[in-house]
Motif scaffolding. Sequence first.
Motif, PDB file in Angstrom:
ATOM      1  N   LYS A   1      41.407  39.259  28.508  1.00 25.67           N
ATOM      2  CA  LYS A   1      40.123  39.213  27.800  1.00 25.67           C
ATOM      3  C   LYS A   1      39.072  40.089  28.459  1.00 25.67           C
ATOM      4  O   LYS A   1      38.259  40.717  27.788  1.00 25.67           O
ATOM      5  N   ASP A   2      39.067  40.099  29.792  1.00 23.60           N
ATOM      6  CA  ASP A   2      38.083  40.903  30.507  1.00 23.60           C
ATOM      7  C   ASP A   2      38.618  41.195  31.908  1.00 23.60           C
ATOM      8  O   ASP A   2      39.735  40.806  32.259  1.00 23.60           O
ATOM      9  N   LYS A   3      37.778  41.864  32.747  1.00 22.52           N
ATOM     10  CA  LYS A   3      38.225  42.294  34.067  1.00 22.52           C
ATOM     11  C   LYS A   3      38.495  41.157  35.037  1.00 22.52           C
ATOM     12  O   LYS A   3      39.162  41.355  36.060  1.00 22.52           O
ATOM     13  N   ALA A   4      38.001  39.946  34.735  1.00 24.73           N
ATOM     14  CA  ALA A   4      38.216  38.800  35.616  1.00 24.73           C
ATOM     15  C   ALA A   4      39.423  37.973  35.202  1.00 24.73           C
ATOM     16  O   ALA A   4      39.729  36.957  35.823  1.00 24.73           O
ATOM     17  N   ASN A   5      40.117  38.412  34.166  1.00 15.76           N
ATOM     18  CA  ASN A   5      41.183  37.621  33.573  1.00 15.76           C
ATOM     19  C   ASN A   5      42.561  37.988  34.132  1.00 15.76           C
ATOM     20  O   ASN A   5      43.572  37.832  33.453  1.00 15.76           O
ATOM     21  N   PHE A   6      42.629  38.485  35.359  1.00 11.07           N
ATOM     22  CA  PHE A   6      43.902  38.906  35.957  1.00 11.07           C
ATOM     23  C   PHE A   6      44.683  37.714  36.496  1.00 11.07           C
ATOM     24  O   PHE A   6      44.115  36.638  36.760  1.00 11.07           O
ATOM     25  N   LEU A   7      45.988  37.907  36.676  1.00  9.90           N
ATOM     26  CA  LEU A   7      46.825  36.880  37.290  1.00  9.90           C
ATOM     27  C   LEU A   7      46.644  36.858  38.799  1.00  9.90           C
ATOM     28  O   LEU A   7      46.636  35.801  39.424  1.00  9.90           O
ATOM     29  N   HIS A   8      46.525  38.063  39.381  1.00 10.65           N
ATOM     30  CA  HIS A   8      46.397  38.171  40.834  1.00 10.65           C
ATOM     31  C   HIS A   8      45.744  39.495  41.180  1.00 10.65           C
ATOM     32  O   HIS A   8      45.917  40.488  40.469  1.00 10.65           O
ATOM     33  N   VAL A   9      44.983  39.525  42.263  1.00 11.26           N
ATOM     34  CA  VAL A   9      44.379  40.758  42.748  1.00 11.26           C
ATOM     35  C   VAL A   9      44.831  41.010  44.185  1.00 11.26           C
ATOM     36  O   VAL A   9      44.912  40.078  44.991  1.00 11.26           O
ATOM     37  N   LEU A  10      45.167  42.255  44.476  1.00 10.13           N
ATOM     38  CA  LEU A  10      45.589  42.651  45.826  1.00 10.13           C
ATOM     39  C   LEU A  10      44.548  43.612  46.385  1.00 10.13           C
ATOM     40  O   LEU A  10      44.519  44.789  46.005  1.00 10.13           O
ATOM     41  N   PRO A  11      43.668  43.149  47.274  1.00  8.41           N
ATOM     42  CA  PRO A  11      42.648  44.043  47.844  1.00  8.41           C
ATOM     43  C   PRO A  11      43.234  45.008  48.864  1.00  8.41           C
ATOM     44  O   PRO A  11      44.193  44.680  49.570  1.00  8.41           O
ATOM     45  N   HIS A  12      42.692  46.224  48.926  1.00  7.83           N
ATOM     46  CA  HIS A  12      43.105  47.250  49.877  1.00  7.83           C
ATOM     47  C   HIS A  12      41.900  47.762  50.646  1.00  7.83           C
ATOM     48  O   HIS A  12      40.755  47.598  50.209  1.00  7.83           O
ATOM     49  N   ASP A  13      42.153  48.399  51.779  1.00 10.34           N
ATOM     50  CA  ASP A  13      41.075  48.958  52.594  1.00 10.34           C
ATOM     51  C   ASP A  13      40.632  50.332  52.109  1.00 10.34           C
ATOM     52  O   ASP A  13      39.539  50.792  52.450  1.00 10.34           O
ATOM     53  N   LYS A  14      41.491  50.991  51.336  1.00  5.87           N
ATOM     54  CA  LYS A  14      41.206  52.337  50.836  1.00  5.87           C
ATOM     55  C   LYS A  14      41.413  52.373  49.329  1.00  5.87           C
ATOM     56  O   LYS A  14      42.055  51.486  48.758  1.00  5.87           O
ATOM     57  N   PRO A  15      40.892  53.392  48.640  1.00  9.83           N
ATOM     58  CA  PRO A  15      41.205  53.559  47.213  1.00  9.83           C
ATOM     59  C   PRO A  15      42.715  53.621  47.009  1.00  9.83           C
ATOM     60  O   PRO A  15      43.434  54.246  47.782  1.00  9.83           O
ATOM     61  N   VAL A  16      43.209  52.966  45.963  1.00  6.73           N
ATOM     62  CA  VAL A  16      44.653  52.829  45.745  1.00  6.73           C
ATOM     63  C   VAL A  16      45.150  53.932  44.814  1.00  6.73           C
ATOM     64  O   VAL A  16      44.529  54.218  43.793  1.00  6.73           O
ATOM     65  N   ASN A  17      46.252  54.518  45.197  1.00  2.00           N
ATOM     66  CA  ASN A  17      46.801  55.644  44.445  1.00  2.00           C
ATOM     67  C   ASN A  17      47.868  55.226  43.440  1.00  2.00           C
ATOM     68  O   ASN A  17      47.993  55.829  42.378  1.00  2.00           O
TER      69      ASN A  17
END
Length: 421
Positions: free
Chosen positions: A238-254
């Motif tokens: 529905k929107d950007k907060a509607n994810f199943l899981h988020v994996l944070p990184h220290d750098k921009p992800v490629n």
Amino acid sequence: WNRGGTVMRNTRALFHQPKWQCSIVHYVYQNMLGGSIRAQLRQCLQLPFLRSLTSYRLFRTASPFDRRVTCLEWHPTHPSTVAVGSKGGDIILWDYEVLTKTCFIKGKGPGDSLGDIKFSPYEAVKLYVASGDGTLSLQDLEGRAVQVISRAPDCGHENHNVCCWYCSVDVSASCRAVVTGDNLGNVVLLSTSGEEIWKLKLHKKKVTHVEFNSRCEWLLATASVDQTVKIWDLRNIKDKANFLHVLPHDKPVNAAYFSPTDGAKLLSTDQRNEIRATWHPRYDLIVVGRYPDPKFPGYTVNELRTVDIFDGNTGEMVCQLYDPNASGIISLNKFNPMGDTLASGMGFNILIWSREEMVMKKQEHLLKAMTEQGIGSRSLSRRGGQRQANPGTSKLKAKLLSWEVEEMGTKTKDSKSQGRK
């Protein structure tokens, strides 16, 4: 190992012996008894392939572009054909086993950088192309845009779409859907016929990679410059907060790649130095180019710019490929669907790696074709010498092939300047 100018470094993990020696028959028997042996069996099956990696060497190279390689994709049914895109929007479809079998699609130059390309799962003579000109198109292999799937909105500048473009694309045959991400953080889901299903801003910044899970059709991964990877349920977005899981990184992800063997692992790489890692299509092995930097932990003096292969289960490095004639930073690497040939992108260059015994057979075939076409005689005169006995013969073969590729590259650039494909 040092054979024909190619060096392969192997860690002890390559020949590490388990506590109990178990054959494939043992694992099949355990499975019959109801035991869970899937992971162990895969490791048992991949051991012969790991041993074969010690014989991999550089087979052919090509330099068809005037700007660096940005993406590459193997043909899904023809194991010796690879499609490669450049920062200038050019695409080459190259059958490396045939001297003159190439198809060159000229791009628009600066600003037309290709973010991603994927073969159509329904028609392997067509490519989905995410382009810097703001379009997602389906093209045939002669460069004609069969269909513009989606067009990024005009930002009002004199040059159309100069501030909005597509960076990634993936196709699901089972869902009959195409997904793409743009530089503003939007993700667009479309039918393969080009009908927009939804368009949502799922990230704060550019979406660098989108990928369907091959084992679970409703699972989607997106990677972004906002330093996150998000996992989504396509049935409930529905929107950007509607994810199943988020994996944070220290750098921009490629990139964020699901493992092709079972889809249960996710391989992510960040954008530091623009290096991407990919999975082997048949084993839990990871292939990635090495960028030696004195600032990196574990850096050693005179460290080589190798192609490193890691075990996806243990994290141990099992092999390194290196050739002194390809000493640049090898930023893109991908095995073909058969899993026996590796294509690499190094600056303006395309590299093909294969097993040494296969290289020798293929070089003999190419040399015969070169002689029949009169290319070999010209190459010999350029060297100004006679054929030599082994190992010099192998070196000469490599030289002949490199000269042949240079001549083909020159012809390609000449034809580009004359407006011919």
